[in-house]
Design a protein around this motif. Structure first.
Motif, mmCIF file in Angstrom:
data_model
loop_
_atom_site.group_PDB
_atom_site.id
_atom_site.type_symbol
_atom_site.label_atom_id
_atom_site.label_comp_id
_atom_site.label_asym_id
_atom_site.label_seq_id
_atom_site.Cartn_x
_atom_site.Cartn_y
_atom_site.Cartn_z
ATOM 1 N N LYS A 1 -3.366 10.832 -7.231
ATOM 2 C CA LYS A 1 -4.059 10.805 -5.949
ATOM 3 C C LYS A 1 -4.251 9.386 -5.419
ATOM 4 O O LYS A 1 -5.014 9.177 -4.476
ATOM 5 C CB LYS A 1 -5.413 11.500 -6.075
ATOM 6 C CG LYS A 1 -5.311 12.976 -6.433
ATOM 7 C CD LYS A 1 -6.676 13.635 -6.510
ATOM 8 C CE LYS A 1 -6.552 15.105 -6.850
ATOM 9 N NZ LYS A 1 -7.878 15.784 -6.925
ATOM 10 N N ASN A 2 -3.583 8.409 -6.032
ATOM 11 C CA ASN A 2 -3.668 7.026 -5.563
ATOM 12 C C ASN A 2 -2.954 6.913 -4.219
ATOM 13 O O ASN A 2 -1.732 6.938 -4.143
ATOM 14 C CB ASN A 2 -3.025 6.085 -6.588
ATOM 15 C CG ASN A 2 -3.197 4.622 -6.233
ATOM 16 O OD1 ASN A 2 -3.460 4.268 -5.086
ATOM 17 N ND2 ASN A 2 -3.055 3.757 -7.215
ATOM 18 N N GLU A 3 -3.749 6.762 -3.150
ATOM 19 C CA GLU A 3 -3.171 6.763 -1.812
ATOM 20 C C GLU A 3 -2.380 5.492 -1.506
ATOM 21 O O GLU A 3 -1.557 5.483 -0.587
ATOM 22 C CB GLU A 3 -4.264 6.944 -0.747
ATOM 23 C CG GLU A 3 -5.203 8.111 -1.017
ATOM 24 C CD GLU A 3 -4.531 9.475 -0.887
ATOM 25 O OE1 GLU A 3 -3.341 9.595 -1.232
ATOM 26 O OE2 GLU A 3 -5.198 10.411 -0.450
ATOM 27 N N TYR A 4 -2.624 4.410 -2.239
ATOM 28 C CA TYR A 4 -1.802 3.212 -2.049
ATOM 29 C C TYR A 4 -0.350 3.527 -2.385
ATOM 30 O O TYR A 4 0.571 3.049 -1.727
ATOM 31 C CB TYR A 4 -2.299 2.065 -2.923
ATOM 32 C CG TYR A 4 -3.508 1.363 -2.380
ATOM 33 C CD1 TYR A 4 -3.444 0.634 -1.200
ATOM 34 C CD2 TYR A 4 -4.728 1.426 -3.042
ATOM 35 C CE1 TYR A 4 -4.556 -0.010 -0.685
ATOM 36 C CE2 TYR A 4 -5.855 0.779 -2.545
ATOM 37 C CZ TYR A 4 -5.758 0.064 -1.367
ATOM 38 O OH TYR A 4 -6.869 -0.565 -0.865
ATOM 39 N N ARG B 1 0.840 6.853 -2.749
ATOM 40 C CA ARG B 1 1.265 8.104 -2.130
ATOM 41 C C ARG B 1 1.454 7.997 -0.621
ATOM 42 O O ARG B 1 2.349 8.628 -0.047
ATOM 43 C CB ARG B 1 0.233 9.204 -2.438
ATOM 44 C CG ARG B 1 0.700 10.616 -2.156
ATOM 45 C CD ARG B 1 -0.302 11.618 -2.709
ATOM 46 N NE ARG B 1 -1.535 11.610 -1.948
ATOM 47 C CZ ARG B 1 -1.739 12.350 -0.854
ATOM 48 N NH1 ARG B 1 -0.773 13.143 -0.410
ATOM 49 N NH2 ARG B 1 -2.894 12.318 -0.222
ATOM 50 N N LEU B 2 0.624 7.179 0.051
ATOM 51 C CA LEU B 2 0.673 7.108 1.507
ATOM 52 C C LEU B 2 0.996 5.717 2.057
ATOM 53 O O LEU B 2 1.697 5.593 3.059
ATOM 54 C CB LEU B 2 -0.668 7.579 2.098
ATOM 55 C CG LEU B 2 -1.059 9.037 1.812
ATOM 56 C CD1 LEU B 2 -2.432 9.339 2.409
ATOM 57 C CD2 LEU B 2 -0.021 10.007 2.352
ATOM 58 N N LEU C 1 -5.627 8.783 5.342
ATOM 59 C CA LEU C 1 -5.371 7.424 4.887
ATOM 60 C C LEU C 1 -6.416 6.455 5.414
ATOM 61 O O LEU C 1 -6.874 5.570 4.686
ATOM 62 C CB LEU C 1 -3.968 6.978 5.303
ATOM 63 C CG LEU C 1 -3.540 5.587 4.826
ATOM 64 C CD1 LEU C 1 -3.737 5.426 3.322
ATOM 65 C CD2 LEU C 1 -2.096 5.311 5.200
ATOM 66 N N PHE D 1 -9.516 6.863 3.348
ATOM 67 C CA PHE D 1 -9.324 6.257 2.027
ATOM 68 C C PHE D 1 -9.459 4.742 2.109
ATOM 69 O O PHE D 1 -10.180 4.120 1.310
ATOM 70 C CB PHE D 1 -7.943 6.643 1.483
ATOM 71 C CG PHE D 1 -7.509 5.836 0.294
ATOM 72 C CD1 PHE D 1 -8.023 6.088 -0.965
ATOM 73 C CD2 PHE D 1 -6.583 4.808 0.438
ATOM 74 C CE1 PHE D 1 -7.623 5.338 -2.067
ATOM 75 C CE2 PHE D 1 -6.174 4.055 -0.649
ATOM 76 C CZ PHE D 1 -6.706 4.318 -1.911
#
Length: 513
Positions: A155-158, A160-161, A281, A284
């Motif tokens: 779930k690390n958005e850095y 993933r996104l 994002l 987050f």
């Protein structure tokens, strides 16, 4: 058929002999973002109206000059800096926010053809080739993204996104390539001029594209829905990435990193009333900034340090450490108020708005909330899970020690101070896989360092821990914090905040984040 047709120049047609209708000086930002030709009708363009979009008009474009650059040719600029509007031509539209430059042509909703020249080639004649670019992005993905969150997971958005977004936003890509190349240079000693040049270019491009934020806010405009959410996201991601870059570059990078933090804080505050529903994002990144901002404020003492700090969003209270950070920041504000009253000679113990027992209860409740929220991450029952529970204890007791010193001074029973210091050092020593949680240790390790003045054994432990943090994370800046602690241990100063204030007055901010 449309009542108004447009020529290739974008102006409305008119009857022979009539005077030319008034038009805007350039394409409106909404049409530029949609990559269609703007009709430039006044007061707002017809194309935005037909699509039920907000047309921001054609006013002066505003650049963010200070708050980001503390070096290079942007150093010393003040905000807002207003660019005079010029008569737009096909080549004068806003800098593209995608890796491939585009130019205005065609009709409504027709994609603009790609430019033959990659804009990066204009900025960097020796820009990394695609294979090198891919290697740097992969290094960010595998080695750096995990250092920027509490717990690295799927779930690390850095990862993933943010990484996919960099493929669409050149400024963010430059920031990621800069920190990745710099991190490789530190960890492998392969020095290159590219990281600094990429950093400077990213800062320049942010300065050119920070439109409709601080300038319009200062001018009294209601930003509302005029701010493009996509622009806010890539800018915030870029600022956070650049702040981390500065921490990796030098042992004295705190001032430069702090300028990016301040810029990000201003951006988020300017957009506080903007509707950002379902922008995962942005939410987050906003909370990542809150972590950075609140912890940084504990060791920065300027008059504006606690003004408009970014707090965890109220509707994100289920995030780990959310309640903890909110309480910690209240302690910081109360401690600054105490210092001001002590300086003016008007302080009384009765002015402290909370008792030490209430503070302990508050942080105990915050610890429980964090453990409950962390359960949503589904960590396996292994060393990582056990270490995370220890990290929660580490922050709990570090916060208590911080509170005892900066808010209550010598008014807390020594047995309470000793008990929290003992548990703090025990939990730090019990970590099974330090390499997987090094990013969480700088702040509590700093607090631990302020509590071992007369204990050489604990001093050696903290010194080794900070050396390991700097080496494993590849961030040179943490060696500067170790220098501060060693100066503290060697001095007769009894309150670490006094020395930190002195350091800051001499241009050396302490940011243990």
């Amino acid at each position: 058929m449309d009542a108004v047709k447009t020529e290739e120049s974008g102006a409305a047609t008119q009857a022979p002999g009539s005077s030319p209708p008034a038009t805007g000086p350039q394409d409106c930002p909404t049409c530029v973002r949609r990559r269609i030709r703007c009709d430039r009708s006044l007061p707002t363009c017809i194309k935005c109206s037909k699509k039920n979009l907000v047309c921001p008009g054609y006013g002066p474009r505003l650049r963010w000059a200070n708050g980001i650059a503390v070096r290079g040719h942007l150093k010393g600029r003040t905000t807002p800096h207003i660019d005079k509007p010029t008569k737009a031509t096909n080549s004068s539209s806003k800098v593209s926010t995608s890796p491939t430059s585009v130019r205005s042509s065609g009709t409504e909703d027709t994609p603009r053809p790609a430019s033959v020249t990659d804009p990066f080639e204009q900025t960097f004649p020796d820009f990394p080739d695609p294979s090198t670019r891919s290697r740097l992005i992969d290094h960010y993905d595998t080695q750096i993204a995990g250092l920027m969150v509490w717990i690295d997971s799927e779930k690390n958005e850095y990862r993933r996104l943010v990484v996919p977004l960099a493929g669409q936003q050149p400024v963010l890509l430059l920031a990621i390539l800069a920190i990745s190349a710099q991190h490789l240079a530190v960890t492998t000693r392969q020095e290159t001029s590219f990281p600094a040049r990429a950093r400077d270019a990213a800062v320049t491009m942010i300065s050119q594209q920070i439109q409709q934020v601080t300038g319009k806010l200062a001018a009294g405009f209601d930003l509302g829905s005029q701010i493009d959410p996509d622009t806010a996201v890539w800018m915030l991601a870029s600022m956070l990435t650049l702040a981390n870059y500065e921490m990796s570059e030098t042992e004295t990078g705190a001032a430069a990193a702090d300028s990016h933090r301040q810029a990000a804080r201003t951006l988020v505050n300017a957009l506080a009333t903007t509707n950002r529903e379902n922008n995962m994002l942005f939410d987050f990144l906003r909370n990542q900034l809150a972590i950075y901002d609140i912890l940084a404020c504990t060791t920065i003492f300027g008059p504006m340090s606690t003004v408009e700090v970014i707090l965890p969003a109220p509707d994100h209270s289920n995030l780990i450490f959310s309640e903890f950070l909110s309480l910690l920041h209240r302690v910081t504000i109360w401690s600054r108020q105490r210092h001001e009253r002590e300086t003016s000679g008007s302080f009384s113990v009765a002015d402290i708005p909370i008792s030490s027992s209430d503070a302990r209860s508050g942080f105990e409740q915050a610890r429980g909330s964090t453990l409950m929220a962390a359960g949503l991450l589904g960590l396996p029952r292994d060393a990582r899970r056990r270490d995370f529970i220890r990290i929660v204890d580490v922050y709990h007791h570090a916060a208590l020690l911080y509170t005892y010193r900066v808010l209550f001074g010598g008014q807390v029973e020594q047995i309470e101070v000793d008990a929290s210091a003992l548990i703090l050092f025990e939990r730090l020593n019990q970590l099974e896989e330090k390499s997987t949680c090094m990013q969480n240790l700088p702040w509590p390790a700093f607090v631990a360092g302020t509590e071992c003045r007369d204990n050489p054994e604990r001093q050696a432990f903290v010194a080794k821990l900070y050396a390991d943090i700097a080496q494993d994370m590849g961030f040179k800046y943490y060696l500067g914090i170790l220098d501060f602690l060693q100066d503290l241990w060697a001095s007769r100063v009894t309150n670490w905040t006094e020395m930190a204030r002195s350091y800051e007055a001499n241009g050396k901010k302490i940011v243990a984040v």
